[in-house]
Enzyme design. Sequence first.
Site, short mmCIF file in Angstrom:
data_model
loop_
_atom_site.label_atom_id
_atom_site.label_comp_id
_atom_site.label_asym_id
_atom_site.label_seq_id
_atom_site.Cartn_x
_atom_site.Cartn_y
_atom_site.Cartn_z
CD GLU A 167 -2.61 -1.41 2.68
OE1 GLU A 167 -2.35 -0.41 3.14
OE2 GLU A 167 -3.42 -2.61 2.43
CD GLU A 353 -3.29 -6.12 4.32
OE1 GLU A 353 -3.97 -5.22 4.80
OE2 GLU A 353 -1.38 -5.83 4.03
O1 IFM Z 1 -3.48 -3.18 9.52
C1 IFM Z 1 -3.77 -3.07 8.00
C2 IFM Z 1 -2.73 -3.61 6.85
O2 IFM Z 1 -0.97 -2.91 8.47
C3 IFM Z 1 -2.45 -2.46 5.79
N1 IFM Z 1 -3.77 -2.60 5.49
C4 IFM Z 1 -5.02 -2.34 6.21
C5 IFM Z 1 -4.94 -2.93 7.51
C6 IFM Z 1 -5.94 -2.37 8.31
O3 IFM Z 1 -5.64 -1.67 8.11
#
Ligand code: IFM
Length: 446
Positions: A167, A353
């Site tokens: 990200e 994710e």
């Molecule tokens: O915890 C974070 C992660 O580090 C990156 N993506 C989103 C998750 C939830 O906010």
Amino acid sequence: MNREDGFPQDFIWGCSTSCYQIEGAAKEDGKGISIWDTFAHTPDKVLSNHTGDIACDSYHRWKEDIALLRELNAGAYRFSVSWTRIQPEGKGAPNQKGLDYYSRLVDGLCEAGVEPWLELFHWDLPQALEEKGGWRNRDTAMRFEEYAGIMYDHIGDRVGHWTSMNEPWCAAFLGHLTGEHAPGLRDRRAANRAVHHLLLAHGLATRAFRRSGIKGEYGLVINPSKPRPATLRPEDAEASERASIERTSLWLDPIFGRSYPRVFMDIFGSDMPIEAGDMDIISEPLDFIGVNYYDEEAVRAAPCSTQNPYGFEFVPTYQKKTDMGWEIEPSGLRRILSYIANVWPCKKIYVTENGAAFPDKQDADGIVRDYDRIDYIKGHANACGDAIKQGVPLKGYFLWSLIDNFEWSFGYNRAFGIVAVDRNTLERRPKLSFYYYRDLIAGFGL
Ligand code: IFM
């Protein structure tokens, strides 16, 4: 045995975490200070002034984490490497103890039959590099290439899936524009420079990976977003496109050799420190794109202004929200996957994710009955199946997260795990969603 739910047999079901969020041992075995160590130790930057000093203590309890993955029969584990464990000052000779830790972790995963997915950078930039300008400074991209090379040399023989970074939108914009994340700046030009240097770092590391000859797949993980238009009016459809620029096309266009989006360059082009040859490096071909998806919002057109350069505004929606205030809309996962597959066709996409924070409650018998999280995971797994049916080359799904951990500016006040971590004893205790995910991995979850 064949799966009952129709997912391909070779679809990968995994879990994700990141180093600062779980490892702890912030000063052990020669680890240097990262910008998240500094930020979390600055009063009032993190809710309750929590820090990652201890986190889930995975630096010492990694065997317990692997045992959980094994109990799930997870196919893969996506974790990140702490740059400052490897190069405490962000440059120079590696710290052997740091390398040993990740070597042990990788070997342990392989022995447990869980494929390691290694990510090089999940926001914890060495503080020493921040002091020289961090991601605003072009040299940080070169330092990242050096660090990546160390990891390829030491662990490349045992890791088959690599991602450069997680990200980068968050690192650039939450870190340099809104100040919610480390290093906590509020400066648009700094954010734009960070965009380019993060991408340059990604490209240099990808090119070094290809040159290393390591057999493995390489990708970038983004958190794309394309809010749905509030109405069928053409101006709202255009607003939806513009609203997706900074989260989606700003990253995927250059990666796919199309340079930066024209709309972005028209507004911010003079900030961008592009040098000859950079765009070729950035567009080094990838094997896969990682998509992190949590929610979907809705937008309509609004007048452009300095504060609102892309001319859109969010509108109220009806969906239930998670503890993060994020709208629960599983079909949005199918939409974003189809959008990416159509506009930036690539060989493979992974959901790297997806998950939800809820205010979990432990019942008198010690069990967390997190049915909200189970519904969330089930809805999004179904959306993955729908995306595959629509022709998206989706090859895997990683749940965020294996264990409750340090949720950045919210500290330990938000819980995403399917395993609870007792903050006093650090004992791991599976929630009901853990057993649901085990069933889903076995093909019985839908
Ligand atoms: O915890 C974070 C992660 O580090 C990156 N993506 C989103 C998750 C939830 O906010």
